[in-house]
Design a protein around this motif. Structure first.
Motif, PDB file in Angstrom:
ATOM      1  N   ARG A  26       0.836  -1.211   0.000  1.00  0.00           N
ATOM      2  CA  ARG A  26       0.000   0.000   0.000  1.00  0.00           C
ATOM      3  C   ARG A  26       0.874   1.267   0.000  1.00  0.00           C
ATOM      4  N   ARG A  27       1.952   1.240   0.753  1.00  0.00           N
ATOM      5  CA  ARG A  27       2.816   2.420   0.806  1.00  0.00           C
ATOM      6  C   ARG A  27       3.486   2.678  -0.539  1.00  0.00           C
ATOM      7  N   LYS A  28       3.867   1.626  -1.236  1.00  0.00           N
ATOM      8  CA  LYS A  28       4.435   1.821  -2.570  1.00  0.00           C
ATOM      9  C   LYS A  28       3.365   2.318  -3.542  1.00  0.00           C
TER      10      LYS A  28
ATOM     11  N   LEU B  21       0.511  10.148  -2.837  1.00  0.00           N
ATOM     12  CA  LEU B  21       0.158  10.283  -1.426  1.00  0.00           C
ATOM     13  C   LEU B  21       1.388  10.052  -0.561  1.00  0.00           C
ATOM     14  N   ASP B  22       1.335  10.554   0.669  1.00  0.00           N
ATOM     15  CA  ASP B  22       2.450  10.390   1.602  1.00  0.00           C
ATOM     16  C   ASP B  22       2.443   8.954   2.137  1.00  0.00           C
ATOM     17  N   PRO B  23       3.428   8.145   1.818  1.00  0.00           N
ATOM     18  CA  PRO B  23       3.436   6.751   2.288  1.00  0.00           C
ATOM     19  C   PRO B  23       3.426   6.628   3.806  1.00  0.00           C
ATOM     20  N   ASP B  24       3.998   7.595   4.508  1.00  0.00           N
ATOM     21  CA  ASP B  24       4.068   7.506   5.966  1.00  0.00           C
ATOM     22  C   ASP B  24       2.704   7.660   6.629  1.00  0.00           C
ATOM     23  N   CYS B  25       1.725   8.178   5.882  1.00  0.00           N
ATOM     24  CA  CYS B  25       0.374   8.350   6.434  1.00  0.00           C
ATOM     25  C   CYS B  25      -0.538   7.167   6.123  1.00  0.00           C
ATOM     26  N   ILE B  26      -0.016   6.158   5.465  1.00  0.00           N
ATOM     27  CA  ILE B  26      -0.829   5.017   5.034  1.00  0.00           C
ATOM     28  C   ILE B  26      -0.802   3.933   6.102  1.00  0.00           C
ATOM     29  N   THR B  27      -1.972   3.356   6.366  1.00  0.00           N
ATOM     30  CA  THR B  27      -2.083   2.222   7.285  1.00  0.00           C
ATOM     31  C   THR B  27      -2.458   0.975   6.498  1.00  0.00           C
TER      32      THR B  27
ATOM     33  N   ASP C 157      -5.121  -0.552   6.573  1.00  0.00           N
ATOM     34  CA  ASP C 157      -6.525  -0.510   6.186  1.00  0.00           C
ATOM     35  C   ASP C 157      -6.848   0.597   5.186  1.00  0.00           C
ATOM     36  N   SER C 158      -5.884   1.435   4.837  1.00  0.00           N
ATOM     37  CA  SER C 158      -6.140   2.550   3.923  1.00  0.00           C
ATOM     38  C   SER C 158      -6.576   2.042   2.550  1.00  0.00           C
ATOM     39  N   PRO C 159      -7.637   2.627   1.961  1.00  0.00           N
ATOM     40  CA  PRO C 159      -8.107   2.174   0.642  1.00  0.00           C
ATOM     41  C   PRO C 159      -7.228   2.708  -0.485  1.00  0.00           C
ATOM     42  N   VAL C 160      -5.959   2.321  -0.451  1.00  0.00           N
ATOM     43  CA  VAL C 160      -4.983   2.772  -1.441  1.00  0.00           C
ATOM     44  C   VAL C 160      -4.669   1.607  -2.372  1.00  0.00           C
ATOM     45  N   PRO C 161      -4.748   1.798  -3.677  1.00  0.00           N
ATOM     46  CA  PRO C 161      -4.462   0.686  -4.606  1.00  0.00           C
ATOM     47  C   PRO C 161      -3.010   0.245  -4.518  1.00  0.00           C
ATOM     48  N   TYR C 162      -2.803  -1.047  -4.733  1.00  0.00           N
ATOM     49  CA  TYR C 162      -1.427  -1.580  -4.735  1.00  0.00           C
ATOM     50  C   TYR C 162      -1.327  -2.697  -5.760  1.00  0.00           C
TER      51      TYR C 162
END
Length: 517
Positions: free
Chosen positions: A278-280, A287-293, A295-300
């Motif tokens: 998710r961070r990648k 988006l700021d990878p350090d703010c990602i958890t 559970d964040s709905p971020v595509p990966y």
């Protein structure tokens, strides 16, 4: 409002039908007048049935009027025998049983009489007081008179065809339950209510009327009722709930399952891999990878699980792309012992089986990275896009093992959108989520495959109305619906219920005591 010269709160002797013989809390028993030969009475040209199940009677207590639902009509001898009383010599005597539910008082306002009605009972009648049929003018005040903020949903069976109205603010601002046995007409009732909501804008000549109604339809039975709806279906490829929309618990349920004995180590590996992926992905879409958890709905990126050996290698090189690569990155370095790689291989083999399953294309289609960009707006557009009021999510083609996760994603997504909106946006864009066969999504017990859906809908039931999202539960087995969710419903449409356990359950959770049969 009713324009009358006399006080409509005065007793009308032609409507008197008997006298109370027992008061037991909110339950009363009255003996019918012996002179009543036919179980009907005519008043002002309207025929009123006497003792009709669900009809409303009233008792005058000074200026106050006490109203009750009729729940039973039987012979007095049966009533006395049940209570161990000596039998009455009049074998034709009949008794009515009813449950008190509200009070009212007629008041004169601006030269017009108006019934001030409220639910709940604080004044209780006494034995030997007369009971009266409730005239249609009073029933209209009890069930509403159809102002601009209400919709007509039917007619009262015991009141000469008195229209019944539903307050839109109560419906769309709070939660509703529609309950009934198979074949009782639940789906027809839901369709009738939705049609009335949609047509309300035209009836009131509103310039803009676009309610958002989303139906979770597990049997594909609502499509024909709404020709102009948007249908999201796995069969037609119109439903997209990508894997990256799942939170971590749902991802564990999908990839590992709930019954895996040695799942702890796999869960830790999967958690680290999902977070890293998710961070990648966040970095790719800005988006700021350090703010990602996790559970964040971020595509990966998912990566390619096909063709890897037992060491996670393809052609002698360790695969490091996407989620598969992040799992491989946690393998023991330099070890060729296959037993030490088994936990990682189990995860990759399960991902491979999910990708190969054609039924799961709506969920397992890989994200293409920078080429695709942030596709979250596209997912939202399916449910909340402009140009349509009704969105039917056809879950009939979704495998049972992922149906819970799919419905959970929909409920969480809608809740998150309303949570992010401003108060003005929430007020101008309410959402109604209808859960057909609600006992599947929010069961009162067990069923691990629906655990995620249960948690998501429980949160929506508890907090959703603060943010402008209402819930409508539709079920044939109310006793199997989570009692926490059911207790949050403010509006009830209860059809015929044949199962005694279900009837008892409904009586226990209703705010007062309407008849259930």
């Amino acid at each position: 409002m009713t324009v009358l010269h006399r006080n409509p709160g005065d007793p009308v002797e032609n409507l008197a039908i008997g006298k109370i013989i027992e008061v037991d809390g909110t339950h009363i028993v009255a003996e019918l007048d012996a002179q009543i030969a036919e179980l009907t009475r005519v008043f002002n040209g309207v025929i009123y049935p006497i003792g009709q199940f669900g009809s409303i009677i009233k008792i005058h207590f000074g200026r106050r009027l006490i109203y009750a639902y009729v729940s039973r009509l039987r012979m007095k001898a049966d009533f006395e025998r049940e209570h161990g009383l000596p039998a009455d010599t009049n074998l034709s005597a009949r008794v009515i049983e009813a449950d008190l539910f509200g009070e009212g008082e007629w008041k004169r306002i601006d030269q017009e009489w108006q019934l001030d009605f409220e639910r709940g009972v604080s004044t209780f009648p006494l034995p030997q007081q007369s009971i009266y049929l409730t005239p249609r003018t009073e029933l209209a005040d009890i069930f509403g008179r159809g102002d601009e903020g209400s919709i007509a949903i039917g007619e009262h069976v015991g009141g000469g065809g008195t229209p019944c109205y539903l307050d839109l603010d109560e419906l769309l601002g709070k939660h509703t339950a529609i309950l009934g046995s198979t074949g009782a007409g639940k789906s027809s009732a839901v369709a009738a209510v939705i049609h009335t909501i949609i047509e309300h804008g035209a009836d009131c000549a509103f310039a803009a009327w676009h309610p958002r109604i989303i139906i979770l339809d597990p049997h594909n039975e609502y499509g024909e009722a709404f020709p102009g709806h948007v249908r999201l279906s796995t069969d037609e490829g119109t439903l997209s709930l990508p894997y990256w929309m799942l939170d971590f618990e749902e991802t564990v349920s999908l990839v590992i399952g709930k019954t895996e004995f040695a799942a702890t180590s796999q869960t830790n590996v999967l958690k680290n891999a999902v977070l890293a992926a998710r961070r990648k992905g966040a970095a790719v879409i800005g988006l700021d990878p350090d703010c990602i958890t996790v559970d964040s709905p971020v595509p990966y990126l998912l990566g390619n699980p096909v063709g890897l050996d037992n060491l996670g290698q393809r052609s002698g090189t360790l695969d490091t792309e996407g989620l598969v690569g992040e799992i491989n990155d946690q393998r023991p370095k330099g070890s060729t012992d296959k037993s030490k790689h088994e936990e990682f291989n189990k995860l990759i083999r399960k991902i491979e089986s999910l990708v190969r399953d054609s039924r799961l294309r709506f969920m397992m289609t890989p994200w293409n990275g920078a080429t695709a960009g942030d596709t979250l707006p596209d997912v939202l557009q399916q449910f909340l896009g402009d140009g349509h009021s009704i969105c039917i999510v056809d879950l009939s083609g979704v495998p049972n093992e992922v149906a819970g996760a799919a419905s959970s994603v929909v409920a969480r997504l809608l809740f998150a959108v309303k949570l992010w909106q401003t108060p003005a946006e929430r007020e101008g864009n309410p959402v109604l989520l209808i859960c057909e066969e609600a006992h599947r999504y929010v069961p009162d017990r067990g069923e691990a495959q629906y655990a995620a859906a249960r948690e998501a809908i429980q949160r929506l039931a508890k907090e959703g109305r603060k943010y402008g999202i209402a819930l409508m539960l539709v079920s044939q087995r109310p006793s199997e619906v989570d009692s926490t969710v059911l207790s949050q419903c403010n509006s009830w449409i209860v059809l015929r219920i044949t199962n005694e356990a279900d009837r008892d359950h409904v009586r226990a959770v209703l705010p007062d005591s309407p008849p259930c049969q």
